[in-house]
Design a protein around this motif. Structure first.
Motif, PDB file in Angstrom:
ATOM      1  N   ASN A  70       0.886  -1.318  -0.174  1.00 24.26           N
ATOM      2  CA  ASN A  70       0.261   0.156  -0.486  1.00 24.26           C
ATOM      3  C   ASN A  70       0.374   1.252   0.468  1.00 24.26           C
ATOM      4  O   ASN A  70       2.129   2.324   1.333  1.00 24.26           O
ATOM      5  N   ARG A  71       1.067   1.924  -1.136  1.00 25.68           N
ATOM      6  CA  ARG A  71       1.864   3.212  -1.434  1.00 25.68           C
ATOM      7  C   ARG A  71       1.633   4.310  -0.483  1.00 25.68           C
ATOM      8  O   ARG A  71       2.399   5.124   0.183  1.00 25.68           O
ATOM      9  N   ALA A  72      -0.061   4.412  -0.354  1.00 23.69           N
ATOM     10  CA  ALA A  72       0.040   5.550   0.511  1.00 23.69           C
ATOM     11  C   ALA A  72       0.552   5.131   2.362  1.00 23.69           C
ATOM     12  O   ALA A  72       1.139   6.042   2.866  1.00 23.69           O
ATOM     13  N   PRO A 253       5.402   6.989  -9.654  1.00 25.95           N
ATOM     14  CA  PRO A 253       4.113   5.459  -9.962  1.00 25.95           C
ATOM     15  C   PRO A 253       2.754   5.516  -9.438  1.00 25.95           C
ATOM     16  O   PRO A 253       1.680   5.023 -10.655  1.00 25.95           O
ATOM     17  N   LEU A 254       2.638   6.189  -8.350  1.00 27.43           N
ATOM     18  CA  LEU A 254       1.093   6.790  -7.767  1.00 27.43           C
ATOM     19  C   LEU A 254       0.635   6.715  -8.829  1.00 27.43           C
ATOM     20  O   LEU A 254      -1.057   6.538  -8.974  1.00 27.43           O
ATOM     21  N   MET A 255       0.765   8.161  -9.010  1.00 28.72           N
ATOM     22  CA  MET A 255       0.160   8.586  -9.730  1.00 28.72           C
ATOM     23  C   MET A 255      -0.152   8.841 -10.960  1.00 28.72           C
ATOM     24  O   MET A 255      -0.973   8.602 -12.051  1.00 28.72           O
ATOM     25  N   ASP A 256       1.183   8.344 -12.214  1.00 32.33           N
ATOM     26  CA  ASP A 256       1.082   7.113 -13.513  1.00 32.33           C
ATOM     27  C   ASP A 256      -0.376   6.088 -13.027  1.00 32.33           C
ATOM     28  O   ASP A 256      -1.010   6.199 -14.183  1.00 32.33           O
ATOM     29  N   ASP A 257      -0.791   5.287 -12.125  1.00 37.22           N
ATOM     30  CA  ASP A 257      -1.452   4.790 -12.658  1.00 37.22           C
ATOM     31  C   ASP A 257      -2.327   5.001 -12.116  1.00 37.22           C
ATOM     32  O   ASP A 257      -3.679   4.586 -12.189  1.00 37.22           O
ATOM     33  N   GLN A 362     -14.402   5.999 -10.617  1.00 39.59           N
ATOM     34  CA  GLN A 362     -13.408   5.567 -10.520  1.00 39.59           C
ATOM     35  C   GLN A 362     -11.931   4.803  -9.563  1.00 39.59           C
ATOM     36  O   GLN A 362     -13.066   5.381  -8.627  1.00 39.59           O
ATOM     37  N   ARG A 363     -11.517   3.920  -9.847  1.00 40.20           N
ATOM     38  CA  ARG A 363     -10.998   3.222  -8.492  1.00 40.20           C
ATOM     39  C   ARG A 363      -9.709   4.268  -8.312  1.00 40.20           C
ATOM     40  O   ARG A 363      -8.586   4.231  -9.251  1.00 40.20           O
ATOM     41  N   LEU A 364      -8.734   3.880  -7.032  1.00 42.05           N
ATOM     42  CA  LEU A 364      -7.733   4.392  -6.273  1.00 42.05           C
ATOM     43  C   LEU A 364      -6.906   3.190  -6.249  1.00 42.05           C
ATOM     44  O   LEU A 364      -7.233   2.121  -5.559  1.00 42.05           O
ATOM     45  N   ASN A 365      -5.953   3.482  -7.716  1.00 40.25           N
ATOM     46  CA  ASN A 365      -4.480   2.445  -7.155  1.00 40.25           C
ATOM     47  C   ASN A 365      -4.260   2.187  -6.243  1.00 40.25           C
ATOM     48  O   ASN A 365      -2.612   3.072  -6.612  1.00 40.25           O
ATOM     49  N   LEU A 366      -3.725   2.179  -5.187  1.00 40.64           N
ATOM     50  CA  LEU A 366      -2.756   2.265  -4.251  1.00 40.64           C
ATOM     51  C   LEU A 366      -1.724   1.166  -3.872  1.00 40.64           C
ATOM     52  O   LEU A 366      -0.724   1.869  -4.192  1.00 40.64           O
TER      53      LEU A 366
END
Length: 765
Positions: A70-72, A253-257, A362-366
């Motif tokens: 979990n990047r967050a 990368p989190l923003m890129d996803d 829109q899904r949040l890909n953490l």
């Protein structure tokens, strides 16, 4: 209602913004940390690099394993560490206070107290009674016989001077007795002397200066090592370095996803704008706090214009640490959508033809959507240390075989080596070169260099999207911008001025590093550095060296309601040699320096704009040059090598460059402290020539990237995102189109496999 994705990016942007403040705020604090704890520039450069000592061994592993989790939560934990680090750095001011020792009534003989106060007030009545007892105290006339051309009204001063070199003699004991009988030394009298010995400047008064020197020698008998505060700040920066590994390597990368590729340049520009706005706020806050003395009680006459001023640097770390802690905690506990793949929150609409349109939010890909996953949808994690190490080193070896990644990384290493230490000490350089106080310098750095860089980043991202800079076009853009920025940096080597420090440096070289006074009885040796000028602009090391007696024009040091100001004027200075015998800090000529100071920042703004133009294309080249599943580790490995070979040695290198141009060091208890006087001409040329050459050298890596970047796609939308983000349309009681597409693809793959088997069988037969 605000969506979860929008709310996340608000929290993430807030944390990213607050985290970015601290690093550049350190540039406004380091010069005052040097002065407060008497740390030389080379050592302070080592201290600033402490964050990289921790960053280097940690960044690769946090980016590798953080990208699989979990990047967050990882970013939130890192920023909590940064908050704690700010508290640690600030606490050094409280845990290791610079203790001030004051003279007391038992330290100074009553005769000296009375003489000093008599000289300050200007009364000579005390010599009248002394003439009456002169024969009793000194029947052999030994005191008077030591002086030619004796004048009776100055008899007390002669006795005081005699007793300075003949302590314990019967004459001096009798003098103490009669002085005690006639004049009782009050606490107010002692407080006057205490204040005079603690001022940041010295008068032409041998007795007072001798007391100051003796008192300083007594202070040195106490332990005043700078090791404690150095280690506390060093430790805080170590913790900060660990926390700093996560926001950048995991944030991009989190923003890129979670953003479409065609919009990435704008999102990246916004992200870098936030990253740049942080330093702007940090420098502006630093500029305001630098107007405040570090203990809120500045010595009388000391102002932010003076070299010995110490700004309230620790308060900024305290404020930023407190502001960062709350949002970081919220980011750490932010809920993830990665496992929520159902229809919760989906909207369904029945069409006239019987079809049902399902539009998912829109899904949040953490969790990185490109990482390997098991059959049940969970992230694949290697089992056992051996498998983890094998997978890790396999990934790293693939990065080393990537020519574009290696070229871009080498260019960034050289650029950061040039820029990091240069910017850390830029405020100090400008103060030395142009004589401008730090609070103004921080405002100029924020309003020209940082804002110019931000404008460049925004223009670069807009240009990239408008002109569709891909592959070699983007690499060529980066190379041209770097070349222009490097060329402009050489121009500043020609923009200099003889500030007060520069004039003192010329004077030190001309006089073999001795600063004489026109009077031999002033006792100026070892007195504090407080440069002043006469009306002609001639500079003196201190009011003592200018021959200024105690007392000055329209100013009283004993008036506690009188705030220090920049109009402090010393009068009756015998060495001024220019009509009116007055000297002041404000008499030093700065008009020429002001004009050149503004010219320097105009050029600095242009350099910053061209430097910013290449940021977004350069970052996208690094991000797209590697497979999607290796983005986090590539950024982490990039950060590892940049820190090891650039940000770690850079402040030490530039601190050494500053120390090489030092002409005179301050000494504290026979130990070398910070530098007080520099050869500013040598420093200016050396600083900018080395900086420009390093920037030109990095151009070679830009050319290397240009050669290999042919066909590299940076902003074209990829198919996976198109499928992932488009609305889902299904017929009633039928499967999702994605399922049908997957089934069709699987059928085609099976058909191809059967054809291959048939072909192999035929070849075998």
């Amino acid at each position: 209602m605000v969506s979860k994705v929008t709310l996340f990016f608000i929290v993430f942007g807030t944390v990213y913004f607050l985290e970015s403040i601290g690093g550049f705020y350190m540039t406004s604090a380091v010069v005052f940390i040097e002065k407060q704890f008497q740390i030389p520039s080379k050592l302070s450069g080592t201290m600033v690099s402490a964050g990289d000592f921790a960053y280097i061994p940690v960044v690769i592993f946090t980016s590798y394993f953080g990208g699989k989790g979990n990047r967050a939560r990882w970013i939130g934990a890192g920023c909590i560490l940064i908050s704690i680090a700010n508290f640690m750095i600030s606490s050094s001011n409280f845990l290791f206070p610079v203790e001030k020792f004051h003279v007391n009534s038992s330290y100074i003989p009553p005769t000296l107290v009375h003489q000093i106060n008599r000289d300050l007030i200007g009364s000579a009545n005390d010599s009248l009674w002394l003439e009456e007892v002169h024969s009793t105290i000194d029947p052999q006339n030994r005191v008077v016989s030591n002086y030619e051309g004796d004048e009776r009204h100055d008899l007390l001063k002669k006795y005081i001077s005699y007793c300075h070199s003949n302590k314990g003699s019967d004459i001096c004991q009798k003098l103490e007795y009669y002085m005690g009988q006639r004049n009782v030394v009050s606490e107010l009298d002692v407080s006057h002397v205490r204040l005079l010995t603690s001022l940041p400047y010295a008068f032409c008064h041998s007795i007072l200066n001798t007391i100051r020197s003796d008192h300083k020698a007594d202070e040195c008998k106490r332990d005043q090592s700078s090791l404690g505060p150095f280690m506390m700040i060093f430790g805080g920066l170590l913790v900060l370095g660990v926390g700093r590994t996560m926001p950048f390597s995991l944030g991009l990368p989190l923003m890129d996803d979670n953003v479409k590729r065609k919009n990435l340049p704008l999102y990246f520009s916004f992200m870098f704008f936030v990253k740049i706005l942080g330093p702007v706020i940090g420098l502006l806050v630093g500029g305001q706090l630098n107007k405040i003395y570090y203990d809120f009680n500045p010595p009388h006459g000391l102002t932010p214009l003076d070299p010995m001023w110490i700004g309230c640097w620790w308060l900024g770390f305290l404020i930023f640490g407190a502001l960062l802690f709350g949002p970081s905690l919220a980011l750490y506990f932010f809920p993830s959508d990665d496992l929520d793949l159902g229809k919760e929150g989906a909207e369904e609409k029945l069409l006239d033809n019987g079809e049902v349109v399902v539009k998912r939010p829109q899904r949040l890909n953490l969790v990185d959507r490109h990482v390997r996953k098991t059959s049940d949808g969970k992230v694949h994690m290697p089992v056992g240390a051996g498998e983890k190490a094998t997978e890790f080193f396999t990934t790293v070896s693939e990065l080393f075989r990537n020519k574009i990644f290696i070229g871009a990384m080498l260019g960034r290493i050289v650029d950061v080596l040039a820029f990091k230490g240069y910017f850390v000490f830029l405020g100090k350089y400008l103060e030395l070169q142009f004589g401008v106080p730090q609070f103004r310098i921080q405002r100029y750095l924020a309003s020209t260099g940082i804002v110019g860089f931000a404008i460049g980043v925004i223009l670069g991202s807009i240009s990239m999207k408008k002109f569709r800079l891909e592959g070699r076009k983007a690499a060529g853009w980066v190379a041209i911008c770097s070349l222009v920025a490097a060329s402009l940096s050489f121009v500043n080597s020609t923009v200099g001025c003889k500030s007060v420090i520069g004039l003192m440096g010329d004077q030190a070289i001309a006089k073999n590093f001795t600063f004489d006074t026109c009077r031999d009885d002033c006792g100026c040796e070892g007195m504090p550095f407080y440069p002043v000028c006469n009306k002609a602009g001639d500079v003196f090391y201190s009011p003592c060296h200018a021959g200024c007696p105690m007392g000055w024009k329209n100013y009283s040091i004993f008036d506690n309601t009188n705030n220090p100001s920049e109009t402090l004027i010393f009068e009756n200075c015998e060495c001024a040699n220019h009509g009116i015998q007055e000297v002041s800090r404000t008499f030093c000529r700065i008009e020429e320096c002001e004009e050149r100071f503004n010219r320097f920042f105009m050029n600095q703004a242009m350099t910053a704009v061209f430097g910013g133009l290449s940021v977004v294309p350069g970052m996208l080249i690094v991000l797209r040059a590697v497979p999607p599943e290796h983005r986090s580790i590539s950024l982490g490995f990039n950060g590892f090598l940049v820190s090891l070979f650039a940000t770690l040695p850079s402040p030490i290198l530039w601190g050494k460059i500053f120390d090489m141009s030092c002409l005179m060091w301050q000494t504290s208890c026979d130990k070398k402290g910070s530098c007080s006087i520099y050869d500013t001409d040598e420093l200016r040329v050396r600083l900018h020539i080395i900086y420009g050459c390093l920037r030109l050298f990095s151009l070679l890596s830009d050319i290397w990237v240009f050669i290999w970047a042919k066909g590299l796609k940076l902003i074209d939308e990829d198919d996976s995102k198109k499928i992932d983000q488009k609305p889902i349309t299904i017929e009633k009681e039928k499967e999702h189109p994605e399922t049908e597409e997957v089934s069709a693809v699987a059928d085609r793959v099976e058909k191809v496999a059967q054809d291959l088997d048939t072909l192999i069988d035929r070849r075998g037969s």
